[in-house]
Enzyme design. Sequence first.
Site, mmCIF file in Angstrom:
data_model
loop_
_atom_site.group_PDB
_atom_site.id
_atom_site.type_symbol
_atom_site.label_atom_id
_atom_site.label_comp_id
_atom_site.label_asym_id
_atom_site.label_seq_id
_atom_site.Cartn_x
_atom_site.Cartn_y
_atom_site.Cartn_z
ATOM 1 N NE ARG A 163 -3.632 -2.074 2.797
ATOM 2 C CZ ARG A 163 -3.468 -3.271 3.338
ATOM 3 N NH1 ARG A 163 -2.295 -3.610 3.870
ATOM 4 N NH2 ARG A 163 -4.447 -4.151 3.370
ATOM 5 C CE LYS A 186 -6.065 -0.711 4.470
ATOM 6 N NZ LYS A 186 -7.232 -0.720 3.620
ATOM 7 C CG HIS A 254 -5.080 1.762 -4.186
ATOM 8 N ND1 HIS A 254 -4.363 1.379 -3.071
ATOM 9 C CD2 HIS A 254 -6.242 1.076 -4.140
ATOM 10 C CE1 HIS A 254 -5.076 0.502 -2.377
ATOM 11 N NE2 HIS A 254 -6.216 0.299 -3.007
ATOM 12 N NE ARG A 257 -2.838 -2.853 -1.573
ATOM 13 C CZ ARG A 257 -2.657 -3.875 -0.733
ATOM 14 N NH1 ARG A 257 -1.477 -4.460 -0.657
ATOM 15 N NH2 ARG A 257 -3.634 -4.315 0.016
ATOM 16 C CG HIS A 280 -6.601 -8.179 0.759
ATOM 17 N ND1 HIS A 280 -6.687 -8.504 -0.571
ATOM 18 C CD2 HIS A 280 -6.488 -6.833 0.804
ATOM 19 C CE1 HIS A 280 -6.636 -7.403 -1.298
ATOM 20 N NE2 HIS A 280 -6.511 -6.381 -0.480
ATOM 21 C CE1 TYR A 289 -7.792 -3.917 -2.915
ATOM 22 C CE2 TYR A 289 -5.659 -4.377 -3.884
ATOM 23 C CZ TYR A 289 -6.472 -3.591 -3.100
ATOM 24 O OH TYR A 289 -5.951 -2.484 -2.510
#
Length: 308
Positions: A163, A186, A254, A257, A280, A289
């Site tokens: 990211r 994340k 983005h 990615r 993820h 994605y």
Amino acid sequence: MSHHLALAPATSDALARWLETEAATRDLSAHTVTAYRADLIAFLHFLGAHWGQPVAPKALSALTQSDMRAFAAVERGRGLGARSLARRQSAVRSFLRWISDREEFDLSAALSARSPRYARSLPRPLTPAQAQDALAQVALHDTPWIAARDMAVLTLLWGCGLRISEALGLDGRDWPFPEALTIRGKGGRERQVPVLPVARAAVEDYLRQSPWGIAADAALFRGVRGGRLDPGAISGAMRKARAALGLPASATPHAMRHSFATHLLAAGGDLRTIQELLGHASLSTTQVYTGVDDARLMAVYRAAHPRG
């Protein structure tokens, strides 16, 4: 002010952070950001009234298809036109995808309700040739060290699936890169990301030219004044590249990615491994994605697990 009664402080913070992220990664105008904020406040206010309590981020994990349908019905009943409603629902789904990934819950069932735009609203990945062209274009910046820096950042997004926040969060102490980089993504999740020689070489080239040198406790990627590089600088570099090349507006940092994931899949990578490399929380996010449909998913699964 009644709208704000539906927003728990944590949700209000999350909404502000999502709007910042959207503005930086998708180059949104101030007008669009204002519209998105209004869309989300309308939705969260509706949910607060619908559920009878302010909506906290974790509470969104309980969202159902019928909640989404009820919101659409209420908005139509208030006289919202079809185009405005479509944009409102699109903004809401985008926020919900973001927060479910961040808070680690799966909303794919709630989001699949009559929303053909769901998968398509993600930035479309670039073809390998387009990604290469974009990198070559970024390399034409007038200031050589800035050209090398932007190339290095975009190569990490495209070649390692980072990211933008993860790439820009790297410090001097992370260099030289090991065979596999430990990335804290994340939700504090750690993952191991193999570093391709092309990515290592791009960072090396940038560091050789950078006027700021390298310090363990300072940012690896520096802005023109020596502070940590801002995502907006990379968005700007991609904006110029896509204008020069005639690429679509979806060609953002983005999207690099996304391209990492799709190119891996095209080369025969299995979805579970790609999920791990991207960091993820749920496989359904990876599936969306990579733009994989269920038939392709099953084919990939069977190829990876022939005895399964």
